[in-house]
Scaffold this motif. Sequence first.
Motif, PDB file in Angstrom:
ATOM      1  N   UNK A  27     -21.255   7.384  18.439  1.00  0.00           N
ATOM      2  CA  UNK A  27     -20.460   7.612  19.646  1.00  0.00           C
ATOM      3  C   UNK A  27     -21.319   8.177  20.758  1.00  0.00           C
ATOM      4  N   UNK A  49       0.948   9.091  -2.144  1.00  0.00           N
ATOM      5  CA  UNK A  49       1.729  10.313  -2.367  1.00  0.00           C
ATOM      6  C   UNK A  49       0.723  11.448  -2.362  1.00  0.00           C
ATOM      7  N   UNK A  60      -7.636  -9.705  -4.275  1.00  0.00           N
ATOM      8  CA  UNK A  60      -7.389  -8.782  -3.172  1.00  0.00           C
ATOM      9  C   UNK A  60      -8.387  -7.634  -3.207  1.00  0.00           C
ATOM     10  N   UNK A  76       0.262  18.600  -9.673  1.00  0.00           N
ATOM     11  CA  UNK A  76       0.457  17.794  -8.471  1.00  0.00           C
ATOM     12  C   UNK A  76      -0.713  16.842  -8.314  1.00  0.00           C
ATOM     13  N   UNK A 114       0.849  -1.192   0.000  1.00  0.00           N
ATOM     14  CA  UNK A 114       0.000   0.000   0.000  1.00  0.00           C
ATOM     15  C   UNK A 114       0.880   1.234   0.000  1.00  0.00           C
ATOM     16  N   UNK A 115       0.464   2.250  -0.731  1.00  0.00           N
ATOM     17  CA  UNK A 115       1.315   3.442  -0.785  1.00  0.00           C
ATOM     18  C   UNK A 115       0.502   4.655  -1.192  1.00  0.00           C
ATOM     19  N   UNK A 144     -14.951  16.022  17.870  1.00  0.00           N
ATOM     20  CA  UNK A 144     -14.258  15.228  16.852  1.00  0.00           C
ATOM     21  C   UNK A 144     -13.752  16.089  15.702  1.00  0.00           C
ATOM     22  N   UNK A 145     -14.302  17.278  15.579  1.00  0.00           N
ATOM     23  CA  UNK A 145     -13.977  18.110  14.413  1.00  0.00           C
ATOM     24  C   UNK A 145     -12.523  18.569  14.381  1.00  0.00           C
ATOM     25  N   UNK A 192      -2.151  13.833  -6.378  1.00  0.00           N
ATOM     26  CA  UNK A 192      -2.039  13.003  -5.180  1.00  0.00           C
ATOM     27  C   UNK A 192      -2.786  11.695  -5.404  1.00  0.00           C
ATOM     28  N   UNK A 193      -2.238  10.620  -4.904  1.00  0.00           N
ATOM     29  CA  UNK A 193      -2.912   9.337  -5.141  1.00  0.00           C
ATOM     30  C   UNK A 193      -2.482   8.309  -4.105  1.00  0.00           C
ATOM     31  N   UNK A 194      -3.378   7.385  -3.830  1.00  0.00           N
ATOM     32  CA  UNK A 194      -3.015   6.297  -2.928  1.00  0.00           C
ATOM     33  C   UNK A 194      -3.688   5.010  -3.331  1.00  0.00           C
ATOM     34  N   UNK A 195      -3.035   3.937  -3.001  1.00  0.00           N
ATOM     35  CA  UNK A 195      -3.539   2.575  -3.222  1.00  0.00           C
ATOM     36  C   UNK A 195      -3.324   1.840  -1.909  1.00  0.00           C
ATOM     37  N   UNK A 196      -4.420   1.503  -1.241  1.00  0.00           N
ATOM     38  CA  UNK A 196      -4.311   0.802   0.035  1.00  0.00           C
ATOM     39  C   UNK A 196      -4.974  -0.558  -0.032  1.00  0.00           C
ATOM     40  N   UNK A 197      -4.199  -1.577   0.279  1.00  0.00           N
ATOM     41  CA  UNK A 197      -4.713  -2.948   0.239  1.00  0.00           C
ATOM     42  C   UNK A 197      -5.141  -3.394   1.617  1.00  0.00           C
TER      43      UNK A 197
END
Lengths: 464, 464
Positions: B428, A190, B290, B185, A187-188, B463-464, B187-192
């Motif tokens: 909560x 930027x 996955x 710019x 997982x990563x 929580x804010x 921004x990006x993410x990939x989380x498994x």
Amino acid sequence: MKTTNKKTKILITGAGLCGSLLGLRLAQKGYHVDILEKRPDMRKAVVDGGRSINLALSDRGLAALKLVGLEDKVRELCIPMNGRLIHDVEGNTFASNYSGRDGEYINSISREELNKLLLDEADKYEDVQIDFDDKVTAVDLKNASVTYYDSETGTDKEWKADILLGTDGAGSVVRKAMMKQRDFLFSHSMNWLPHGYKELSIPPTADGKWRIEKNFLHIWPRGGFMLIALPNLDGSFTLTLFMQYDGDGPAFNNINTDQEIKDFFNTYFKDVIEHIPDLVEQYKANPSPSLGTVRCSPWTANSTSLILGDAAHAIVPFYGQGMNASFEDVVVFDEMIDTNETWADAFKSFSTTRKPDADAIADLALDNFVEMRDSVANPNFQLKRQIEMRLESAFAKAEYQSKYSLVTFPEKGIGYEEAMLKGRAQDKAILWLLENGDITVNDELDSLLSKIKVKTEEVLWLRG
Amino acid sequence: MKTTNKKTKILITGAGLCGSLLGLRLAQKGYHVDILEKRPDMRKAVVDGGRSINLALSDRGLAALKLVGLEDKVRELCIPMNGRLIHDVEGNTFASNYSGRDGEYINSISREELNKLLLDEADKYEDVQIDFDDKVTAVDLKNASVTYYDSETGTDKEWKADILLGTDGAGSVVRKAMMKQRDFLFSHSMNWLPHGYKELSIPPTADGKWRIEKNFLHIWPRGGFMLIALPNLDGSFTLTLFMQYDGDGPAFNNINTDQEIKDFFNTYFKDVIEHIPDLVEQYKANPSPSLGTVRCSPWTANSTSLILGDAAHAIVPFYGQGMNASFEDVVVFDEMIDTNETWADAFKSFSTTRKPDADAIADLALDNFVEMRDSVANPNFQLKRQIEMRLESAFAKAEYQSKYSLVTFPEKGIGYEEAMLKGRAQDKAILWLLENGDITVNDELDSLLSKIKVKTEEVLWLRG
């Protein structure tokens, strides 16, 4: 391979702050270490300007330097900063200390001088071999081998190690190899800020003194953007302007001509101009690089490799913790080597243990940008700081530490994650109590502490 | 280029659920649309099994289908699921409705049947041209042109459009082009997740009926892993086993032999085995893909391109909102076209407006995995659900909606972000009030509602 095997062939990529400290520490533990560094030896060549010339060194980083026996030597390179000195638009200044306790301050230090010291110290060990001008171009994680461009022969060479430690910074080639590899779930992320930064410099006086107060981190908070200044040993200050590239209001892409630059500083940073005769030239000459946060997981692949420091968790600079976090990595990894039988286990333990703390300081650093830019805006924020100063002056650390203190001057064993969770809850609790008239700044101290503790516990539960 | 220009050359990449709905809607608005799809036409070819055979369709998705006039036709493909039916290890079952209000349920629907319907409807418009078996291999964002492999001629071809809409799913080629481009710019993410999934099937009875209760989403929560089942129109159920790949306890990598598979199901899912004669064969034949979350920003580049649906925000399946979120994208983008003068502005507005909601549903989906796996564990969680059911039965929607209802059965205008913030705070608040004895399940309703509202407001602030 066992961690007790001192013949383990260790290859470190990158001899920056983290890599050189790590190499030094491993040599002290009796291992032989090879380091490949893409840049020339900064002790012989001129270093690029315009990019993070000075850094903030605080307790977490100092603990790592103590571990390798360098705390005293490094202190000689430091300029203590006791707090923020906030400059408003009219040129008035307001001091805000970092802690209510004596002896708690952060330090301005030159990245270059500190790195040179670490390289010199590492070089004292025969078991540390540093090759400069050798850029790693490909990484084979399975075999712990890298391909690098050998500047001496002008050819690509292979380097086969037993384990590979990637301390090659935010643009890590080792991390990129982990991203490419498909046989595990890596997982990563930027994430870029819409803001970039530009470094400028206030020169020393003719007799080598500081033109503005020496022992502070100066901030010119202006809402959407800000200017900061850190002192250098030679009497100069490094200024950094943080500003959006595009959008409404001041932005790098809208401030280009001499007149625009002058107008901008005249409007927002009038008290700075007098100190910088060549402001326009500096502004135009220096780049405006971008600011990003790198996160990933796991930090280890194929039982052969580990990434540490910025390679694993590059963060934005607003908490002054980037270098400290990287140095603390070395302390934590040092423990993992001692407490794990194999390198593979040490890598896994390090990645699992350290990741939540790295995520926390990344979040805190992002939050702090807003706090610094707006730091004069919220009146209750000022009251909160006054209360926290009183509590820190009166009580032991174990009784009360502000979020800033938990992060920057922690008691041993308090990681960034704990500091973030507790610190954020405290902040919310105090602001809530102030907002609802349940406390005032001058309340009796025991009563303040007890009300804040009770509400903090509730907030922790409600935020969890 | 102006949005009022009906001659705008629009290229959509991907004719999945999002792309085909988007193409249909744009044709209804009077635009000509070309769609490139890498897969064969599913109306003519056999579709791969083992991957998300059925989906949950709820109000947000239905609103989009209503916009294109297909709500009634789609309802014919739906099987209502009124709530969860939880199966414990002993084989006991417990029903838990999704809402305390009548007529609020989610629907099990076949991905393939729904996609075919959307393709058929799109095909009715001359201004929609769908080319199957044409895989996009490269994207030039600046010129809104793509290179694709034309299966008819066996050659690479170029397609130059005015604007490019990427609905090419989680592995989006358009998003990858945005990642590669250095002039903005991104921004990006990939989380498994550490968990994968495996689909299995309970066949219909000999007379085409359902072997377990038809109108429920069945869950076998087992802490670290779980099995779920959704009904299909033909009397079968699609089961999905969600389980970690590695680690302590049951894991895909430790359950391989016939005996291991049998033992695993005998221990944890005994009441399922009797319904699946070929369980071992199915388990071994089906893959265990996955599960990941894709985030990025901005969703537009070079004023020419926009990504929507999974291409911009692929999420894990645990809130049953993936397709609904993609369909809602089409509704939001439809409004942006009407309210912005240029395509570039429409893209920017869509990206800015929609991104917080996409992030919110991604987070909610991750949270819900834990809630589903553990859903019998916390006794106060059960009491909370009982209270919420009472409130939903007694009051209007504007007065009270649970988090699940805010997400799944929202009043018009409530986005995922608002649903998440309010829903989490309510959860909560209720748990806190229960924990501290401030409310009980059978309290008078007006008092319950008022206490929960007050505490919820406090939690939102804290929580804010």
